[in-house]
Design a protein around this motif. Structure first.
Motif, PDB file in Angstrom:
ATOM      1  N   GLU A   1       0.819  -1.459  -0.054  1.00  0.00           N
ATOM      2  CA  GLU A   1       0.003   0.314   0.031  1.00  0.00           C
ATOM      3  C   GLU A   1       0.817   1.180   0.106  1.00  0.00           C
ATOM      4  O   GLU A   1       0.413   2.280  -0.461  1.00  0.00           O
ATOM      5  N   SER A   2       2.210   1.137   0.528  1.00  0.00           N
ATOM      6  CA  SER A   2       2.974   2.210   0.537  1.00  0.00           C
ATOM      7  C   SER A   2       4.315   2.041   0.216  1.00  0.00           C
ATOM      8  O   SER A   2       4.879   0.916   0.411  1.00  0.00           O
ATOM      9  N   LEU A   3       5.098   2.925  -0.717  1.00  0.00           N
ATOM     10  CA  LEU A   3       6.329   2.637  -1.305  1.00  0.00           C
ATOM     11  C   LEU A   3       7.257   2.726  -0.148  1.00  0.00           C
ATOM     12  O   LEU A   3       8.395   2.282  -0.142  1.00  0.00           O
ATOM     13  N   GLU A   4       6.778   3.374   1.003  1.00  0.00           N
ATOM     14  CA  GLU A   4       7.978   3.924   1.998  1.00  0.00           C
ATOM     15  C   GLU A   4       7.812   3.063   3.187  1.00  0.00           C
ATOM     16  O   GLU A   4       8.589   3.199   4.107  1.00  0.00           O
ATOM     17  N   ALA A   5       7.126   1.976   2.895  1.00  0.00           N
ATOM     18  CA  ALA A   5       6.902   0.965   4.129  1.00  0.00           C
ATOM     19  C   ALA A   5       7.729  -0.300   3.900  1.00  0.00           C
ATOM     20  O   ALA A   5       7.609  -1.124   4.619  1.00  0.00           O
ATOM     21  N   LYS A   6       8.620  -0.164   2.999  1.00  0.00           N
ATOM     22  CA  LYS A   6       9.437  -1.436   2.709  1.00  0.00           C
ATOM     23  C   LYS A   6       9.974  -2.216   4.133  1.00  0.00           C
ATOM     24  O   LYS A   6       9.856  -3.345   4.034  1.00  0.00           O
ATOM     25  N   ALA A   7      10.422  -1.293   4.774  1.00  0.00           N
ATOM     26  CA  ALA A   7      11.387  -1.830   6.227  1.00  0.00           C
ATOM     27  C   ALA A   7       9.997  -2.591   6.912  1.00  0.00           C
ATOM     28  O   ALA A   7      10.375  -3.684   7.513  1.00  0.00           O
ATOM     29  N   ASP A   8       8.990  -2.030   6.996  1.00  0.00           N
ATOM     30  CA  ASP A   8       7.820  -2.702   7.792  1.00  0.00           C
ATOM     31  C   ASP A   8       7.459  -3.903   7.271  1.00  0.00           C
ATOM     32  O   ASP A   8       7.259  -4.762   7.898  1.00  0.00           O
ATOM     33  N   TYR A   9       7.447  -4.012   5.872  1.00  0.00           N
ATOM     34  CA  TYR A   9       7.022  -5.125   5.297  1.00  0.00           C
ATOM     35  C   TYR A   9       7.927  -5.983   5.707  1.00  0.00           C
ATOM     36  O   TYR A   9       7.822  -7.365   5.518  1.00  0.00           O
ATOM     37  N   VAL A  10       9.284  -5.853   5.381  1.00  0.00           N
ATOM     38  CA  VAL A  10      10.226  -6.739   5.718  1.00  0.00           C
ATOM     39  C   VAL A  10      10.248  -7.478   7.037  1.00  0.00           C
ATOM     40  O   VAL A  10      10.487  -8.506   7.312  1.00  0.00           O
TER      41      VAL A  10
END
Ligand code: CTP
Length: 129
Positions: free
Chosen positions: A73-82
């Motif tokens: 949902e957000s390009l900035e949330a990669k760290a959260d998804y990882v």
């Protein structure tokens, strides 16, 4: 178990998409794919994908090399998804080379070469012509 994560729109599914997913899967035991939402694509490119998000994620989930898929949902949330998906390796196409190096404290970051001469944008143009 080594968990791999990757992201993309995967609109108008083509061989470049399949090859990067197969190569990503081969780097571990479990592949998780973040499929970007229609809203995220609209905000990024000012146009909606050809295939809606539920069809794009259904195609991705049907692939033998994919174990799990979710909506990005957000390009900035990669760290959260990882963190959320417990990924040990983040795979991105080399069009993103260097852009996710800041995540190297969190996981291994691998950029794989794109398949030459094909992209969704080029396919849409070809069909239009
Ligand atoms: N990809 C690839 N080889 C290609 C096209 C895409 O390896 N020829 C990879 C991208 O690097 C990315 C994933 O496939 O990791 C999803 O890419 P996406 O942006 O959805 O596809 P494109 O075809 O690049 O779409 P567009 O032309 O709209 O940018």
């Amino acid at each position: 178990m080594k968990r791999v994560i990757t992201f993309g729109t995967f609109d108008v599914f083509h061989i470049g998409h399949l090859l990067i997913l197969e190569r990503a899967a081969s780097l571990g035991d479990h592949l998780v794919v973040g499929v970007s939402t229609d809203a995220l694509n609209f905000s990024k490119k000012s146009r909606l994908p050809i295939y809606p998000e539920d069809e794009r994620i259904t195609l991705i989930r049907a692939l033998r090399c994919v174990d799990e898929a979710f909506y990005e949902e957000s390009l900035e949330a990669k760290a959260d998804y990882v963190r959320q998906y417990g990924a040990d390796v983040l795979v991105m196409g080399d069009d993103w080379e260097g852009r996710f190096d800041f995540l190297k404290d969190l996981c291994e970051v691998v950029y794989l070469p794109r398949t030459p001469s094909i992209s969704t944008t080029a396919l849409i143009e070809k069909i239009r012509r």
